[in-house]
Design a protein around this motif. Structure first.
Motif, PDB file in Angstrom:
ATOM      1  N   ARG A  53       0.840  -1.205   0.000  1.00 39.01           N
ATOM      2  CA  ARG A  53       0.000   0.000   0.000  1.00 39.01           C
ATOM      3  C   ARG A  53       0.878   1.260   0.000  1.00 39.01           C
ATOM      4  N   THR A  54       1.948   1.230   0.776  1.00 40.92           N
ATOM      5  CA  THR A  54       2.861   2.371   0.843  1.00 40.92           C
ATOM      6  C   THR A  54       3.586   2.558  -0.487  1.00 40.92           C
ATOM      7  N   TRP A  55       3.962   1.460  -1.119  1.00 43.24           N
ATOM      8  CA  TRP A  55       4.627   1.541  -2.422  1.00 43.24           C
ATOM      9  C   TRP A  55       3.708   2.183  -3.460  1.00 43.24           C
ATOM     10  N   ARG A  56       2.432   1.792  -3.453  1.00 41.29           N
ATOM     11  CA  ARG A  56       1.472   2.392  -4.395  1.00 41.29           C
ATOM     12  C   ARG A  56       1.339   3.898  -4.139  1.00 41.29           C
ATOM     13  N   ALA A  57       1.299   4.304  -2.874  1.00 39.40           N
ATOM     14  CA  ALA A  57       1.197   5.726  -2.546  1.00 39.40           C
ATOM     15  C   ALA A  57       2.453   6.475  -2.998  1.00 39.40           C
ATOM     16  N   PHE A  58       3.604   5.845  -2.852  1.00 41.21           N
ATOM     17  CA  PHE A  58       4.866   6.438  -3.302  1.00 41.21           C
ATOM     18  C   PHE A  58       4.849   6.643  -4.811  1.00 41.21           C
ATOM     19  N   ALA A  67       6.710  15.894  -4.062  1.00 37.69           N
ATOM     20  CA  ALA A  67       7.721  15.291  -3.191  1.00 37.69           C
ATOM     21  C   ALA A  67       7.086  14.184  -2.360  1.00 37.69           C
ATOM     22  N   PRO A  68       7.605  12.955  -2.444  1.00 40.63           N
ATOM     23  CA  PRO A  68       7.000  11.834  -1.705  1.00 40.63           C
ATOM     24  C   PRO A  68       7.540  11.696  -0.285  1.00 40.63           C
ATOM     25  N   ALA A  69       7.698  12.800   0.435  1.00 33.18           N
ATOM     26  CA  ALA A  69       8.297  12.756   1.771  1.00 33.18           C
ATOM     27  C   ALA A  69       7.477  11.889   2.716  1.00 33.18           C
ATOM     28  N   ALA A  70       6.169  12.116   2.772  1.00 29.62           N
ATOM     29  CA  ALA A  70       5.323  11.330   3.680  1.00 29.62           C
ATOM     30  C   ALA A  70       5.338   9.857   3.299  1.00 29.62           C
ATOM     31  N   GLU A  71       5.350   9.576   2.010  1.00 27.45           N
ATOM     32  CA  GLU A  71       5.335   8.189   1.545  1.00 27.45           C
ATOM     33  C   GLU A  71       6.643   7.477   1.881  1.00 27.45           C
ATOM     34  N   VAL A  72       7.762   8.194   1.779  1.00 31.65           N
ATOM     35  CA  VAL A  72       9.060   7.597   2.122  1.00 31.65           C
ATOM     36  C   VAL A  72       9.109   7.296   3.619  1.00 31.65           C
ATOM     37  N   VAL A  73       8.659   8.239   4.440  1.00 31.29           N
ATOM     38  CA  VAL A  73       8.636   8.022   5.889  1.00 31.29           C
ATOM     39  C   VAL A  73       7.706   6.856   6.219  1.00 31.29           C
ATOM     40  N   VAL A  78       6.835   1.365   8.096  1.00 26.90           N
ATOM     41  CA  VAL A  78       6.261   0.034   7.861  1.00 26.90           C
ATOM     42  C   VAL A  78       7.356  -1.020   7.912  1.00 26.90           C
ATOM     43  N   LEU A  79       8.485  -0.743   7.303  1.00 28.20           N
ATOM     44  CA  LEU A  79       9.586  -1.701   7.309  1.00 28.20           C
ATOM     45  C   LEU A  79      10.090  -1.957   8.732  1.00 28.20           C
ATOM     46  N   VAL A  80      10.334  -0.903   9.471  1.00 23.77           N
ATOM     47  CA  VAL A  80      10.817  -1.052  10.849  1.00 23.77           C
ATOM     48  C   VAL A  80       9.767  -1.754  11.709  1.00 23.77           C
ATOM     49  N   GLY A  81       8.510  -1.342  11.572  1.00 23.88           N
ATOM     50  CA  GLY A  81       7.440  -1.955  12.358  1.00 23.88           C
ATOM     51  C   GLY A  81       7.269  -3.434  12.053  1.00 23.88           C
ATOM     52  N   GLY A  82       7.298  -3.794  10.776  1.00 24.84           N
ATOM     53  CA  GLY A  82       7.170  -5.200  10.405  1.00 24.84           C
ATOM     54  C   GLY A  82       8.331  -6.025  10.922  1.00 24.84           C
ATOM     55  N   LEU A  83       9.523  -5.484  10.836  1.00 24.87           N
ATOM     56  CA  LEU A  83      10.693  -6.204  11.348  1.00 24.87           C
ATOM     57  C   LEU A  83      10.635  -6.354  12.865  1.00 24.87           C
ATOM     58  N   LEU A  84      10.181  -5.326  13.561  1.00 26.46           N
ATOM     59  CA  LEU A  84      10.030  -5.426  15.014  1.00 26.46           C
ATOM     60  C   LEU A  84       9.021  -6.504  15.394  1.00 26.46           C
ATOM     61  N   MET A  85       7.949  -6.605  14.612  1.00 22.73           N
ATOM     62  CA  MET A  85       6.949  -7.636  14.910  1.00 22.73           C
ATOM     63  C   MET A  85       7.481  -9.036  14.645  1.00 22.73           C
ATOM     64  N   MET A  86       8.409  -9.177  13.738  1.00 19.33           N
ATOM     65  CA  MET A  86       8.957 -10.495  13.446  1.00 19.33           C
ATOM     66  C   MET A  86      10.009 -10.929  14.463  1.00 19.33           C
ATOM     67  N   LEU A  87      10.541  -9.971  15.229  1.00 17.89           N
ATOM     68  CA  LEU A  87      11.483 -10.318  16.296  1.00 17.89           C
ATOM     69  C   LEU A  87      10.708 -10.954  17.449  1.00 17.89           C
ATOM     70  N   ARG A 106       0.338   7.350  11.125  1.00 20.61           N
ATOM     71  CA  ARG A 106       0.137   8.734  10.703  1.00 20.61           C
ATOM     72  C   ARG A 106       0.647   9.699  11.780  1.00 20.61           C
ATOM     73  N   ILE A 107       0.417   9.373  13.044  1.00 21.61           N
ATOM     74  CA  ILE A 107       0.870  10.222  14.142  1.00 21.61           C
ATOM     75  C   ILE A 107       2.400  10.238  14.194  1.00 21.61           C
ATOM     76  N   VAL A 108       3.000   9.061  14.116  1.00 22.20           N
ATOM     77  CA  VAL A 108       4.462   8.961  14.155  1.00 22.20           C
ATOM     78  C   VAL A 108       5.065   9.660  12.934  1.00 22.20           C
ATOM     79  N   ARG A 109       4.438   9.469  11.760  1.00 23.00           N
ATOM     80  CA  ARG A 109       4.936  10.102  10.536  1.00 23.00           C
ATOM     81  C   ARG A 109       4.959  11.617  10.685  1.00 23.00           C
TER      82      ARG A 109
END
Length: 154
Positions: A53-58, A67-73, A78-87, A106-109
């Motif tokens: 979903r984030t890639w499509r928005a980017f 400028a895709p600043a929000a999409e990059v963040v 998403v990457l960090v969150g997904g990796l944290l959940m897999m730990l 959205r709040i963190v972004r």
């Protein structure tokens, strides 16, 4: 810079072990293990879904030539969150799910973008606050916007 990171990782590991042991004492070893495996699988699934979903928005931002600043963040969160959940661990799961789910992401972004805007030259991230108002049908559409400059640092 290196020492605080190592100390943070050690502290986080100790907290994770403590929480896993506490949960294991309450519900048993096998249910605890099942929860850890389930959260890792959920993290992988959410990473894939929200990442797409984030890639499509980017791509949409690039197609619209903005400028895709929000999409990059979003992508990084998403990457960090997904990796944290897999730990393995429940604390990292909670932090990970907060970074992956759109409402909390959205709040963190917003916080990350404001921090980046304060450190980067004005306009690099594009306008962070834009307000628009439609004119009457007989007149052309009026669009108002504002670009917020970062505060001057002493």
């Amino acid at each position: 810079m290196f020492v605080p990171i190592v100390l943070g990782i050690i502290a986080m590991s100790l907290v994770e072990i403590w929480v896993i042991v506490a949960v294991g004492q309450q519900i048993g070893a096998l249910p605890t293990l099942a929860l850890l495996v389930a959260s890792a699988l959920l993290g992988g699934w959410l990473l894939r879904r929200e990442g797409a979903r984030t890639w499509r928005a980017f791509r949409r931002a690039l197609d619209e030539r903005r400028a895709p600043a929000a999409e990059v963040v979003d992508g990084v969160l998403v990457l960090v969150g997904g990796l944290l959940m897999m730990l393995p661990g429940f604390v990292t799961d909670v932090v990970g799910i907060l970074l992956v789910l759109p409402p909390t992401r959205r709040i963190v972004r917003g916080a990350v973008l404001l921090r980046l805007a304060a450190r980067l030259p004005a306009g690099v991230l594009g306008p962070l606050h834009v307000r628009s108002r439609r004119g009457r049908p007989a007149r052309p559409t009026t669009v108002e916007g504002e670009i917020v400059d970062p505060p001057d640092e002493p």
